[in-house]
Design an enzyme around this catalytic site. Structure first.
Site: not given
Ligand code: SF4
Length: 275
Positions: A12, A41, A91, A119, A121, A185, A213, A215, A257
Site C-alpha cells: 500500500c 511487519h 503512515c 498491536h 499501532e 484504512c 502483519s 491486515n 506489506s
Molecule cells: S495499510 Fe496501514 S500502512 Fe498501509 S496505507 Fe493503510 S494504514 Fe497506512
C-alpha cells in the site's frame, strides 16, 4: 485449477513510503541508525532493506547518537533524545487516528479504540489519550462496557470493517453523546471487500504476506470464517511447499506489506498452473 487474482496486491502507499524512506535513511542519515520497532511487519522486506549497520531498539532512551527512526505503525508521544536526528515513518493514516484519539480525549470523551490491544499501532494511539483509552477487541467486550455520558470511538486502521460495524452498534447504545471517527484504512477495506467477492467463486484462498502483519491475518480470518481452505505464502519458496489438492478455484489476495517482487514471481508460477 482456475485462479482469480485480486486487483490490489502488494505494498500500500504507507508501506511503500516506509520502505523507500528506510532505504534513504540507511544511505544518507547520520549513523548509527536506530529503528524503534520494525519499520513494517514483514520479515522478508525488513531483511531486504537492512544494511547491517542499523540497530533495533525498544525505547528511545537506547538511542545515543545518529538517527532515530519511528516505525510505520507509530508510537506514543515521547520526549526526543538530545543530539539525535528523528525520522518518522508513521503512515499518515495512522497519524490521523492518533490525532483523532487525542482530539476526542481533549474534548472530554471516554475514548474507545476498536483494535488488538497488543498491536504496536494500538499501543501508540492509546498514548495520545494519556493511556486512558479503553481497547475493545470483540462484541463481547463491547457489551460489558458500562453506560457513560460521552464516548468517542476510533479504530485501528487494519480492523475488519464488518466486525467494527457490529461493535459500533453495541457501543452507540452505551452513551448519550456518542462520536465515531472513521479511521479504517480505505486500502484495507477495499482488499477485504474484494476478498468477499472472490469468496463467492473460490473454494480456496492463497494469502500472500507475513503472519506478523495484522491486515494480512485479517484476510486469512475472513476466508477461514467463510469455511474456505486457506494457504499462506510470503515467498515463492513458501508457495512451492503448498499442495492445492481438491481445489478447483483459487483466489489470490495479499496483505499491504507483501513484497511486490515475490508477488510477481508467485503470479508467474501460478499462471503455469492455470487450466
Ligand atoms: S495499510 Fe496501514 S500502512 Fe498501509 S496505507 Fe493503510 S494504514 Fe497506512
Amino acid at each position: 485449477m482456475k485462479i482469480i487474482f485480486a486487483k490490489n496486491l502488494g505494498f500500500c502507499f504507507g508501506v511503500k513510503r516506509a520502505v523507500e524512506l528506510s532505504e534513504n535513511i540507511l544511505n544518507k542519515d547520520p549513523k548509527p541508525v536506530y529503528f524503534w520497532g520494525k519499520p513494517i511487519h514483514n520479515e522478508r522486506v525488513v531483511k531486504k532493506i537492512r544494511s547491517g549497520e542499523e540497530k533495533f531498539i525498544t525505547s528511545p532512551k537506547q538511542a545515543k547518537s545518529g538517527t532515530l527512526v519511528i516505525r510505520g505503525h507509530g508510537v506514543s508521544p515521547f520526549v526526543p533524545p538530545k543530539n539525535i536526528k528523528i525520522r518518522d515513518l508513521t503512515c499518515p493514516l495512522v497519524k490521523k487516528v492518533q490525532l483523532a484519539a487525542r482530539s476526542l480525549f481533549k474534548k472530554g470523551y471516554q475514548v474507545i479504540i476498536i483494535g488488538d490491544k497488543n498491536h504496536p499501532e494500538v499501543k501508540g494511539i492509546k498514548g495520545y489519550t494519556q493511556n486512558k483509552a479503553a481497547v475493545i477487541e470483540s462484541e463481547q467486550q463491547a457489551k460489558r462496557i458500562k453506560k457513560i455520558k460521552k464516548m468517542g470511538a476510533v479504530s485501528q486502521t487494519t480492523q475488519d470493517f464488518n466486525k467494527v460495524n457490529k461493535i459500533l452498534k453495541i457501543l452507540k447504545k452505551k452513551a448519550r453523546n456518542f462520536q465515531w471517527l472513521n479511521t479504517l484504512c480505505p486500502e484495507v477495506i477495499s482488499r477485504q471487500k474484494e476478498l468477499l467477492k472472490i469468496l463467492k467463486k473460490a473454494d480456496g484462498v492463497l494469502v500472500i504476506g507475513s503472519r506478523t502483519s495484522a491486515n494480512t491475518k485479517r484476510l486469512a480470518d475472513i476466508a477461514k470464517n467463510s469455511k474456505r481452505k486457506v494457504f499462506w505464502a510470503n515467498s515463492l519458496k513458501d508457495l512451492k511447499k503448498q499442495r492445492f489438492r481438491g481445489i478447483f478455484t483459487l483466489g489470490v489476495v495479499s496483505g499491504t506489506s507483501a513484497p511486490n517482487w515475490e508477488i510477481e514471481k508467485i503470479k508467474k508460477w501460478l499462471d503455469t498452473k492455470q487450466k
